[in-house]
Design an enzyme around this catalytic site. Structure first.
Site, PDB file in Angstrom:
ATOM      1  NE  ARG A  33       0.174   4.942   1.937  1.00 19.94           N
ATOM      2  CZ  ARG A  33      -0.319   4.481   3.122  1.00 19.94           C
ATOM      3  NH1 ARG A  33      -0.614   5.221   3.992  1.00 19.94           N
ATOM      4  NH2 ARG A  33       0.049   2.963   3.330  1.00 19.94           N
ATOM      5  CD1 TRP A  45       2.420   1.748  -6.024  1.00 22.71           C
ATOM      6  CD2 TRP A  45       4.137   0.724  -6.839  1.00 22.71           C
ATOM      7  NE1 TRP A  45       2.658   2.447  -7.039  1.00 22.71           N
ATOM      8  CE2 TRP A  45       3.962   1.904  -7.582  1.00 22.71           C
ATOM      9  CE3 TRP A  45       5.148   0.038  -7.266  1.00 22.71           C
ATOM     10  CZ2 TRP A  45       4.665   2.394  -8.495  1.00 22.71           C
ATOM     11  CZ3 TRP A  45       6.235   0.455  -8.094  1.00 22.71           C
ATOM     12  CH2 TRP A  45       5.844   1.658  -8.750  1.00 22.71           C
ATOM     13  CD  GLU A  46       5.028   2.911  -1.546  1.00 32.36           C
ATOM     14  OE1 GLU A  46       5.101   2.754  -0.468  1.00 32.36           O
ATOM     15  OE2 GLU A  46       6.162   2.622  -2.180  1.00 32.36           O
ATOM     16  N   GLY A  47       0.027   0.624  -0.187  1.00 33.17           N
ATOM     17  CA  GLY A  47      -1.000   0.337   0.577  1.00 33.17           C
ATOM     18  C   GLY A  47      -2.033   0.373  -0.754  1.00 33.17           C
ATOM     19  CD  GLN A  70      -3.330   4.551   0.706  1.00 33.99           C
ATOM     20  OE1 GLN A  70      -3.584   5.040   1.585  1.00 33.99           O
ATOM     21  NE2 GLN A  70      -2.543   3.542   0.337  1.00 33.99           N
TER      22      GLN A  70
END
Ligand SMILES: Cc1cc2nc3c(=O)[nH]c(=O)nc-3n(C[C@H](O)[C@H](O)[C@H](O)COP(=O)(O)OP(=O)(O)OC[C@H]3O[C@@H](n4cnc5c(N)ncnc54)[C@H](O)[C@@H]3O)c2cc1C
Length: 392
Positions: A240, A363-365, A370
């Site tokens: 992130r 992506w990555e949340g 978030q």
């Protein structure tokens, strides 16, 4: 308060900028035209990574990495993020949880990966498990002195060039026992299902892999059984922050290109930068990049050198990822607009960035996830979790 870069950090930033300009950006057209690089270009670029000493920037020197802290890694990734085609993914940065391995695991997986002889890919997401990893259906079942894995993983970034995976599975199908297994790609039962096409042009692929009765031994369990979520979280935090870095590098390039274009391009007898509509777009781009970059630098500096705890870094990394990726989305949209019809042509870097930066909100949340992390943190710790200013 001294917010100036230390001379060694400035030098590292400059070196990363030169690597991007001299090694990555010259590969952009080939990558776009051929949807990736030829084997020769890829091999040349890999050699350049070693020549420039940019291998495994995020791992300890004793494991074969460059030993940079997260602030320095961010400075480097910010510059690499200027390149389109996700060429920033050529310099390998083995997944951070590999540093939690045993000596034997480090010898077999991490150290060769740092040297560029092996490459990992992280496999969490599945058809039914995305934002909510507790829905993972990949199972690991005890069998004799080892484990048998079954499941199918989606969007495995760089799975085409990887030769081993970090597979996030549930022991006995129990979501309370998430566990990461180190799986060789050539192990019997690992099957490439298909390689889907995506919006962006990415130097590598994001294949779907099936794991069908794949046998792994006890020494392929990374960390302890049940610790998988903590390891995966450590990966999320680093990724992130690095998404923050790359989106800011990409945004800065978009601003430079847009300003240059607006000064050169004449319509109605004058450069378009003279029209306030264009000038204001450039102004918003600059101001928003400045705000998001300030936050990125502050959080990475604190994470590396300010004694911020693991939980606080996790909480703030979500804010960085949210703000930087959403800022980049607005910045690049204006860059396309300023470039007019040219902004819609794939031969233009701003067009490529407009496709590439979209995934940074997913992506990555996703941005929503978030916000959920931030909201949860606010409920638990109050506004100071985000607003308190650190003191010496
Ligand atoms: C190009 C690419 C590369 C990727 N690489 C990898 C990789 O290497 N390894 C890996 O494991 N995964 C990878 N992923 C997967 C990625 O992390 C997931 O796509 C992402 O986490 C979202 O999951 P999902 O696609 O299942 O969407 P979903 O979780 O189904 O979400 C769909 C929508 O619902 C929203 N939503 C879901 N839950 C909530 C909630 N609680 N509150 C509000 N809104 C919610 C989401 O924000 C989104 O808008 C990659 C994805 C892409 C596109």
């Amino acid at each position: 308060m001294d917010i100036r870069l230390a001379p060694e950090d400035r030098a590292l930033q400059q070196q990363a900028r030169e690597f991007t300009d001299q090694v990555l950006i010259p590969l952009e057209d080939e990558c776009e035209e051929h949807d990736g690089l030829s084997a020769e270009s890829h091999a040349r670029a890999k050699r350049a990574v070693l020549d420039w000493r940019f291998e495994a920037i995020n791992h300890a020197v004793e494991d074969g990495g460059r030993g940079y802290d997260v602030f320095q890694v961010m400075l480097i990734e910010e510059q690499w993020g200027r390149a389109t085609g996700a060429l920033w993914d050529i310099p390998w940065r083995p997944s951070i949880p590999l540093a939690s391995g045993t000596e034997a695991q480090k010898e077999r997986f991490l150290r060769p990966a740092c040297r560029g002889e092996r490459r990992d890919a992280y496999a969490i997401t599945e058809a039914g498990a995305g934002s909510d990893p507790t829905m993972v259906e990949t199972t690991a079942v005890r069998d004799g002195d080892g484990w048998v894995l079954n499941g199918t993983k989606w969007h495995v970034t760089s799975g085409d060039v990887a030769d081993f995976f970090l597979v996030h599975a549930h022991v006995d199908g129990d979501p309370a026992k998430p566990t990461v297994f180190l799986v060789d790609k050539d192990a019997p039962g690992v099957r490439l299902v298909r390689i889907p096409k995506y919006t962006h042009t990415f130097v590598f692929e994001h294949p779907i892999f099936a794991f069908e009765d794949v046998r792994v031994s006890d020494d392929q369990v990374l960390g302890a059984v049940g610790e998988g979520f903590e390891l995966t979280k450590a990966w999320f935090v680093e990724e992130r922050l690095m998404i923050g870095a790359r989106t800011m590098g990409a945004s800065a390039r978009a601003l430079e290109l847009s300003l240059g274009f607006a000064k050169r391009r004449e319509q109605f007898g004058r450069p378009i930068v003279d029209f306030q509509a264009i000038e204001f777009m450039l102004a918003d781009m600059a101001a928003e990049i400045m705000a998001a970059t300030s936050m990125l630098y502050r959080v990475c500096w604190m994470a590396a050198r300010g004694g911020m705890g693991r939980k606080a870094v996790h909480a703030q990394a979500s804010a960085v990822k949210l703000v930087c990726s959403e800022t980049a989305g607005r910045v690049i949209d204006r860059a396309v607009q300023i470039h007019g019809g040219r902004g819609y042509m794939r031969e233009q870097p701003v067009e490529r960035l407009s496709r590439e930066l979209r995934v940074d909100r997913i992506w990555e949340g996703t941005s929503e996830i978030q916000r959920a992390v931030i909201g949860n943190e606010l409920r638990k710790r109050g506004p100071d979790a985000y607003l308190a200013w650190p003191s010496a």
